[in-house]
Design an enzyme around this catalytic site. Structure first.
Site, mmCIF file in Angstrom:
data_model
loop_
_atom_site.group_PDB
_atom_site.id
_atom_site.type_symbol
_atom_site.label_atom_id
_atom_site.label_comp_id
_atom_site.label_asym_id
_atom_site.label_seq_id
_atom_site.Cartn_x
_atom_site.Cartn_y
_atom_site.Cartn_z
ATOM 1 N N ASP A 39 0.852 -1.192 0.000
ATOM 2 C CA ASP A 39 0.000 0.000 0.000
ATOM 3 C C ASP A 39 0.892 1.248 0.000
ATOM 4 O O ASP A 39 1.918 1.300 0.686
ATOM 5 C CB ASP A 39 -0.906 -0.009 1.244
ATOM 6 C CG ASP A 39 -2.042 0.996 1.127
ATOM 7 O OD1 ASP A 39 -3.201 0.560 1.008
ATOM 8 O OD2 ASP A 39 -1.770 2.218 1.158
ATOM 9 N N ASN A 97 -12.883 -3.192 2.461
ATOM 10 C CA ASN A 97 -13.891 -2.140 2.574
ATOM 11 C C ASN A 97 -14.851 -2.247 1.401
ATOM 12 O O ASN A 97 -14.437 -2.390 0.251
ATOM 13 C CB ASN A 97 -13.220 -0.767 2.562
ATOM 14 C CG ASN A 97 -12.432 -0.504 3.827
ATOM 15 O OD1 ASN A 97 -12.924 -0.751 4.919
ATOM 16 N ND2 ASN A 97 -11.205 -0.033 3.689
ATOM 17 N N VAL A 106 -11.050 2.898 -3.618
ATOM 18 C CA VAL A 106 -10.684 2.437 -4.961
ATOM 19 C C VAL A 106 -11.710 1.392 -5.420
ATOM 20 O O VAL A 106 -11.889 0.361 -4.759
ATOM 21 C CB VAL A 106 -9.264 1.836 -4.966
ATOM 22 C CG1 VAL A 106 -8.904 1.345 -6.363
ATOM 23 C CG2 VAL A 106 -8.243 2.868 -4.483
ATOM 24 N N HIS A 110 -10.345 -5.223 -3.421
ATOM 25 C CA HIS A 110 -9.012 -5.474 -2.862
ATOM 26 C C HIS A 110 -9.142 -5.871 -1.402
ATOM 27 O O HIS A 110 -10.056 -5.437 -0.705
ATOM 28 C CB HIS A 110 -8.110 -4.247 -2.983
ATOM 29 C CG HIS A 110 -8.719 -2.976 -2.471
ATOM 30 N ND1 HIS A 110 -9.652 -2.267 -3.185
ATOM 31 C CD2 HIS A 110 -8.539 -2.295 -1.312
ATOM 32 C CE1 HIS A 110 -10.018 -1.192 -2.492
ATOM 33 N NE2 HIS A 110 -9.360 -1.195 -1.348
ATOM 34 N N HIS A 112 -6.985 -5.762 2.126
ATOM 35 C CA HIS A 112 -5.830 -5.237 2.859
ATOM 36 C C HIS A 112 -5.298 -6.360 3.739
ATOM 37 O O HIS A 112 -6.060 -7.054 4.416
ATOM 38 C CB HIS A 112 -6.246 -4.086 3.778
ATOM 39 C CG HIS A 112 -6.787 -2.884 3.071
ATOM 40 N ND1 HIS A 112 -6.059 -1.735 2.900
ATOM 41 C CD2 HIS A 112 -8.004 -2.649 2.516
ATOM 42 C CE1 HIS A 112 -6.808 -0.824 2.265
ATOM 43 N NE2 HIS A 112 -7.991 -1.357 2.027
HETATM 44 P P1 5GP Z 1 -9.852 1.387 0.360
HETATM 45 O O1 5GP Z 1 -10.158 2.580 1.203
HETATM 46 O O2 5GP Z 1 -10.444 1.524 -1.029
HETATM 47 O O3 5GP Z 1 -10.165 0.100 1.034
HETATM 48 O O4 5GP Z 1 -8.267 1.366 0.227
HETATM 49 C C1 5GP Z 1 -7.567 1.868 -0.862
HETATM 50 C C2 5GP Z 1 -6.087 1.765 -0.532
HETATM 51 O O5 5GP Z 1 -5.349 1.970 -1.714
HETATM 52 C C3 5GP Z 1 -5.603 2.805 0.478
HETATM 53 O O6 5GP Z 1 -5.037 2.144 1.616
HETATM 54 C C4 5GP Z 1 -4.563 3.624 -0.299
HETATM 55 O O7 5GP Z 1 -3.458 4.002 0.482
HETATM 56 C C5 5GP Z 1 -4.175 2.661 -1.411
HETATM 57 N N1 5GP Z 1 -3.748 3.302 -2.634
HETATM 58 C C6 5GP Z 1 -4.373 4.330 -3.281
HETATM 59 N N2 5GP Z 1 -3.706 4.660 -4.400
HETATM 60 C C7 5GP Z 1 -2.634 3.831 -4.465
HETATM 61 C C8 5GP Z 1 -1.565 3.685 -5.414
HETATM 62 O O8 5GP Z 1 -1.471 4.382 -6.414
HETATM 63 N N3 5GP Z 1 -0.656 2.724 -5.144
HETATM 64 C C9 5GP Z 1 -0.733 1.924 -4.035
HETATM 65 N N4 5GP Z 1 0.224 1.010 -3.878
HETATM 66 N N5 5GP Z 1 -1.725 2.024 -3.130
HETATM 67 C C10 5GP Z 1 -2.664 2.968 -3.346
#
Ligand code: 5GP
Length: 126
Positions: A39, A97, A106, A110, A112
């Site tokens: 991340d 999430n 995103v 995915h 985590h």
């Molecule tokens: P969500 O809130 O959708 O569950 O988590 C999205 C995750 O994607 C976040 O923890 C954020 O830090 C990560 N993230 C967003 N953009 C990028 C990126 O360009 N590269 C990487 N490696 N992680 C990303």
């Protein structure tokens, strides 16, 4: 304004671009079904994202529409990544999430994977 996790798949989302190699990532694992990478904004000493290769906006979409082979391949990839990172013995947490209340950012499903320290309570008290 579309809600992340619902609606049609958006091929311009950041993880789709990572899968196409348009944006770099710190890859830790890849197979036919999944890609795992660090991340960009880690919340724990180890914070890895595992994503399916298929076009699914959320866990709800994946559960409803992915094939049995995709689901099995993805879940096995999550387990393998955790094992390869040495997280099984100390323990780890996985989290997905989904949608607005969970704060999904995103719109590509995915998981985590957190580890590397004691992770505390499951949810912050609010
Ligand atoms: P969500 O809130 O959708 O569950 O988590 C999205 C995750 O994607 C976040 O923890 C954020 O830090 C990560 N993230 C967003 N953009 C990028 C990126 O360009 N590269 C990487 N490696 N992680 C990303």
């Amino acid at each position: 304004m579309p809600v992340p996790g619902l609606g049609p798949y958006d091929d311009s989302n950041i993880f789709a671009r990572i899968l196409r190699g348009e944006i770099p990532c710190k890859r830790v694992y890849e197979d036919l079904w999944a890609l795992a990478f660090h991340d960009i904004n880690p919340q724990a000493p180890t914070h890895v994202l595992v994503i399916p290769k298929g076009r699914y906006v959320s866990v709800a979409d994946f559960a409803a529409s992915a094939s049995d082979a995709e689901i099995a391949g993805f879940v096995r990839a999550v387990g393998k990544v955790a094992q390869d990172l040495g997280l099984e013995a100390p323990g780890y947490r996985i989290l997905a999430n989904m949608g607005d209340h969970a704060g999904q950012e995103v719109p590509h499903f995915h998981v985590h994977l957190f580890g590397g320290r004691s992770l505390g309570p499951m949810l912050a008290r609010s």
